[in-house]
Design an enzyme around this catalytic site. Structure first.
Site, PDB file in Angstrom:
ATOM      1  N   HIS A 125     -28.998  59.310 -49.137  1.00 12.27           N
ATOM      2  CA  HIS A 125     -27.705  58.842 -48.688  1.00 12.27           C
ATOM      3  C   HIS A 125     -27.166  59.781 -47.619  1.00 12.27           C
ATOM      4  O   HIS A 125     -27.246  61.007 -47.749  1.00 12.27           O
ATOM      5  CB  HIS A 125     -26.749  58.713 -49.867  1.00 12.27           C
ATOM      6  CG  HIS A 125     -26.548  59.945 -50.679  1.00 12.27           C
ATOM      7  ND1 HIS A 125     -27.554  60.538 -51.426  1.00 12.27           N
ATOM      8  CD2 HIS A 125     -25.446  60.743 -50.823  1.00 12.27           C
ATOM      9  CE1 HIS A 125     -27.071  61.604 -52.022  1.00 12.27           C
ATOM     10  NE2 HIS A 125     -25.811  61.767 -51.687  1.00 12.27           N
ATOM     11  N   GLY A 159     -22.528  55.866 -48.478  1.00 17.43           N
ATOM     12  CA  GLY A 159     -21.213  56.318 -48.007  1.00 17.43           C
ATOM     13  C   GLY A 159     -20.848  55.824 -46.620  1.00 17.43           C
ATOM     14  O   GLY A 159     -19.981  56.410 -45.957  1.00 17.43           O
ATOM     15  N   MET A 179     -23.016  48.723 -49.762  1.00 17.96           N
ATOM     16  CA  MET A 179     -22.954  48.077 -51.080  1.00 17.96           C
ATOM     17  C   MET A 179     -21.486  47.749 -51.408  1.00 17.96           C
ATOM     18  O   MET A 179     -20.953  46.754 -50.948  1.00 17.96           O
ATOM     19  CB  MET A 179     -23.570  48.998 -52.137  1.00 17.96           C
ATOM     20  CG  MET A 179     -25.035  49.351 -51.848  1.00 17.96           C
ATOM     21  SD  MET A 179     -25.779  50.544 -53.000  1.00 17.96           S
ATOM     22  CE  MET A 179     -26.040  49.519 -54.438  1.00 17.96           C
TER      23      MET A 179
END
Lengths: 201, 201
Positions: A125, A159, A179
């Site tokens: 991420h 993020g 998401m």
């Protein structure tokens, strides 16, 4: 000017009806919708895809996580492989019609994905995210270093907010994956359009 | 005289090495070995199949539960579908090379399996078994009634011991499926041969 890709990935937290409703609203604005439901059975994923198709989401925009058998049976466009999935090269060989992507977390994994024939990779991420609590984000610098070493399209995940899309696109990402940022927004369609407007560079 | 089929089904309790070792010993005596590992990932099932092949188990005797993508990638002979799997007819259409079986528990399910094109069905559980505690067995009479209504091969499963093989074969079963009765026996090879000798009628 180029338009970056917007991938929307299911959170595993939503009811299939709610997910399909949102997908039906946003699909014209996005590149792909990923069904990433690790705790669902083949039959449940199959039924989720049926709901998406019923809501006019084109099969060419549907990507299934891990279960390439379901993807193949439902004639959707692609499969996204994780560390616990089948190897990319074997999948490419035996399912030549499927667009195959995979998640990578390092330069080494990205290089291997490319070598094995992956059509694209998710890297993350990148930024802090509530779905990876306590895990340090890998950051834009590592993204940039990967982008300078592989030629397959790399999508940034983790993020991603409208306010930081520009940063990863400037680094050379092909697009972003989101998401909860869209799926759990108060107004998913408004939010999806907000991302899209940031993806034009 | 005919020789009934002997299917061996993994228990989910054994280490892959132990399972592969036993499979390597018994494969000449059995019809098929089923990998039924509901809690394993695609990659883990893939690795289990590799171990079987390394131990000289022929791909033509390997059947994978649920994960037809893994079966297809590894070019093994078949897939066994459960209630949570993809529908038989869709699987037959999109994976024409796979032998497709499914588990049935009633005449209605057996008839549907046949209609959808299943190559064989497991029916059970026929006798009491420790893997279905508290659930009444369906019995040989129900097996017989199913056998009189469908023409696809039906394999009896559940509490099958060498001493009751004859009863299900006389009822018209094509063969039997055994889990712990062979895999957790003190001498799996000896036990497999014992079943085989009972399967000649």
């Amino acid at each position: 000017m180029r338009n970056g890709e917007l991938h929307i990935v299911s959170t595993g937290n939503q009811q299939p009806e709610e997910f399909a409703k949102i997908a039906g609203d946003i699909h014209p604005y996005i590149t792909a919708i990923h069904i990433r439901e690790k705790h669902k059975t083949a039959k449940e994923i199959y039924q989720m895809i049926k709901r998406l198709l019923d809501n006019q989401v084109p099969a060419s925009k549907i990507i299934v996580n891990d279960r390439l058998d379901v993807a193949h049976v439902m004639k959707v466009c692609g499969v996204h492989l994780a560390y616990h999935s089948l190897p990319v090269d074997e999948v490419k060989e035996r399912f030549p019609d499927l667009r195959v992507g995979c998640s990578v977390h390092s330069l080494e994994e990205a290089t291997l994905a490319q070598k094995q024939g992956a059509d694209y990779a998710f890297f993350g991420h990148v930024f802090p995210t509530k779905s990876k609590p306590g895990l340090a984000p890998r950051g834009v610098e590592q993204l940039r270093s990967i982008l300078s070493s592989v030629s397959i399209p790399v999508i940034a995940i983790g993020g991603i907010k409208p306010g930081n899309v520009n940063e990863v696109m400037e680094a050379g990402a092909k697009g972003v994956a989101v998401m909860s940022g869209v799926l759990e927004a108060n107004q998913p369609l408004v939010k999806a359009k907000e991302y899209v407007s940031e993806l034009i560079i």
